[in-house]
Design a protein around this motif. Sequence first.
Motif, PDB file in Angstrom:
ATOM      1  N   LYS A  18       0.885  -1.232   0.092  1.00 19.34           N
ATOM      2  CA  LYS A  18       0.077   0.072  -0.060  1.00 19.34           C
ATOM      3  C   LYS A  18       1.014   1.212   0.005  1.00 19.34           C
ATOM      4  CE  LYS A  18      -3.654   1.870   3.238  1.00 19.34           C
ATOM      5  NZ  LYS A  18      -3.902   2.980   2.318  1.00 19.34           N
ATOM      6  N   VAL A  19       0.668   2.308  -0.811  1.00 13.50           N
ATOM      7  CA  VAL A  19       1.257   3.401  -1.006  1.00 13.50           C
ATOM      8  C   VAL A  19       0.630   4.463  -0.039  1.00 13.50           C
ATOM      9  CG1 VAL A  19       2.285   5.254  -2.423  1.00 13.50           C
ATOM     10  CG2 VAL A  19       2.094   2.786  -3.366  1.00 13.50           C
ATOM     11  N   ILE A  20       1.420   4.849   0.948  1.00 17.38           N
ATOM     12  CA  ILE A  20       0.875   5.809   2.109  1.00 17.38           C
ATOM     13  C   ILE A  20       1.190   6.996   1.488  1.00 17.38           C
ATOM     14  CG2 ILE A  20       1.126   6.539   4.125  1.00 17.38           C
ATOM     15  CD1 ILE A  20       0.375   4.049   3.881  1.00 17.38           C
ATOM     16  N   SER A  35      10.039  11.635  -1.490  1.00 15.15           N
ATOM     17  CA  SER A  35      10.091  10.364  -1.061  1.00 15.15           C
ATOM     18  C   SER A  35       8.792   9.542  -1.245  1.00 15.15           C
ATOM     19  CB  SER A  35      10.675  10.473   0.327  1.00 15.15           C
ATOM     20  OG  SER A  35       9.769  10.871   1.287  1.00 15.15           O
ATOM     21  N   ILE A  36       8.843   8.259  -1.248  1.00 12.25           N
ATOM     22  CA  ILE A  36       7.530   7.237  -1.123  1.00 12.25           C
ATOM     23  C   ILE A  36       7.701   6.736   0.181  1.00 12.25           C
ATOM     24  CG2 ILE A  36       9.151   5.738  -2.803  1.00 12.25           C
ATOM     25  CD1 ILE A  36       6.362   4.857  -3.829  1.00 12.25           C
ATOM     26  N   THR A  37       6.576   6.410   0.649  1.00 10.61           N
ATOM     27  CA  THR A  37       6.346   5.584   1.756  1.00 10.61           C
ATOM     28  C   THR A  37       5.323   4.650   1.567  1.00 10.61           C
ATOM     29  OG1 THR A  37       5.543   7.649   2.724  1.00 10.61           O
ATOM     30  CG2 THR A  37       6.882   6.551   3.989  1.00 10.61           C
ATOM     31  N   TRP A  38       5.452   3.203   2.105  1.00  9.08           N
ATOM     32  CA  TRP A  38       4.827   2.249   1.652  1.00  9.08           C
ATOM     33  C   TRP A  38       4.613   1.653   2.986  1.00  9.08           C
ATOM     34  CZ3 TRP A  38       9.710   2.607  -0.043  1.00  9.08           C
ATOM     35  CH2 TRP A  38      10.574   1.590   0.622  1.00  9.08           C
ATOM     36  N   LEU A  71      14.688  -0.822  -8.601  1.00  8.36           N
ATOM     37  CA  LEU A  71      14.789  -1.840  -7.600  1.00  8.36           C
ATOM     38  C   LEU A  71      14.738  -1.460  -5.979  1.00  8.36           C
ATOM     39  CD1 LEU A  71      15.188  -5.163  -6.823  1.00  8.36           C
ATOM     40  CD2 LEU A  71      17.453  -4.785  -6.932  1.00  8.36           C
ATOM     41  N   VAL A  72      13.634  -1.745  -5.439  1.00  8.78           N
ATOM     42  CA  VAL A  72      13.686  -1.238  -4.002  1.00  8.78           C
ATOM     43  C   VAL A  72      13.321  -2.658  -3.371  1.00  8.78           C
ATOM     44  CG1 VAL A  72      11.993   0.077  -2.316  1.00  8.78           C
ATOM     45  CG2 VAL A  72      12.258   0.839  -4.642  1.00  8.78           C
ATOM     46  N   ASP A  73      14.357  -2.711  -2.202  1.00  2.00           N
ATOM     47  CA  ASP A  73      13.935  -3.850  -1.253  1.00  2.00           C
ATOM     48  C   ASP A  73      12.946  -3.424  -0.172  1.00  2.00           C
ATOM     49  OD1 ASP A  73      14.287  -6.098   0.373  1.00  2.00           O
ATOM     50  OD2 ASP A  73      16.163  -6.005   0.520  1.00  2.00           O
ATOM     51  N   THR A  78      10.454   1.374   5.090  1.00  4.40           N
ATOM     52  CA  THR A  78       9.059   1.675   4.672  1.00  4.40           C
ATOM     53  C   THR A  78       8.967   2.950   3.983  1.00  4.40           C
ATOM     54  OG1 THR A  78       9.116   2.913   6.632  1.00  4.40           O
ATOM     55  CG2 THR A  78       8.101   0.736   6.401  1.00  4.40           C
ATOM     56  N   SER A  79      10.336   3.515   3.594  1.00  4.21           N
ATOM     57  CA  SER A  79      10.270   4.798   2.712  1.00  4.21           C
ATOM     58  C   SER A  79      11.664   4.701   2.024  1.00  4.21           C
ATOM     59  CB  SER A  79      10.071   6.064   3.375  1.00  4.21           C
ATOM     60  OG  SER A  79      11.382   6.171   4.130  1.00  4.21           O
ATOM     61  N   ALA A  80      11.730   5.453   1.144  1.00  9.73           N
ATOM     62  CA  ALA A  80      12.696   5.568  -0.072  1.00  9.73           C
ATOM     63  C   ALA A  80      12.727   6.955  -0.662  1.00  9.73           C
ATOM     64  CB  ALA A  80      12.992   4.550  -0.980  1.00  9.73           C
TER      65      ALA A  80
END
Length: 129
Positions: A18-20, A35-38, A71-73, A78-80
């Motif tokens: 889920k993308v927060i 940034s993206i949080t998930w 590529l995200v591990d 929970t964020s990048a």
Amino acid sequence: MHAFIITLYLAASALAYKVISPNGSQGWTTTGPNSITWQRDSSTDPQNFSVALTNPDRSIMQFDNQILLALVDGTNATSAPVNPPSGGWPHGAGFKVNLLKDSEDVTSILASSDTFEIKAPNTTSTSSS
Ligand SMILES: *[C@@H]1O[C@H](CO)[C@@H](O)[C@H](O)[C@H]1NC(C)=O
Ligand SMILES: *[C@@H]1O[C@H](CO)[C@@H](O)[C@H](O)[C@H]1NC(C)=O
Ligand SMILES: *[C@@H]1O[C@H](CO)[C@@H](O)[C@H](O)[C@H]1NC(C)=O
Ligand SMILES: *[C@@H]1O[C@H](CO)[C@@H](O)[C@H](O)[C@H]1NC(C)=O
């Protein structure tokens, strides 16, 4: 008939990423940092994913599905941070980010964000004061 419905349900529930953010209230800017949080369900979700930026409006984004992160591990964070695509950030409304299972396959969507805005600095803003 029932088996068919259950299969659909299982297929949908297996995709628990889920993308927060970004989201409707917390978008991105052309100046960043963005940034993206998930959220991830460790029991069902694949370990890694890619992040693509998409917008249906070709006047805002000339090419759809720009890969932002190849590529995200997802297991250990929970964020990048997200760097701008080559050519810089587009700006406007109607953006979404998709988490992709496979960066080569833009239909392998694990999760989509809400639609959000990428804002440019207000160089031409009409100030009320
Ligand atoms: C939007 O993103 C912000 C920042 O991560 C977060 O605090 C907020 O809860 C998010 N809103 C929704 C509706 O998910
Ligand atoms: C996930 O990515 C890591 C590198 O970050 C790699 O070692 C691992 O094999 C990948 N796992 C899967 C399931 O693709
Ligand atoms: C997860 O993150 C911690 C802290 O950043 C790090 O020490 C650890 O090696 C990481 N584990 C994996 C599997 O990447
Ligand atoms: C953008 O406009 C808002 C409201 O008009 C103002 O508060 C803000 O400081 C401006 N930002 C920049 C970077 O000029």
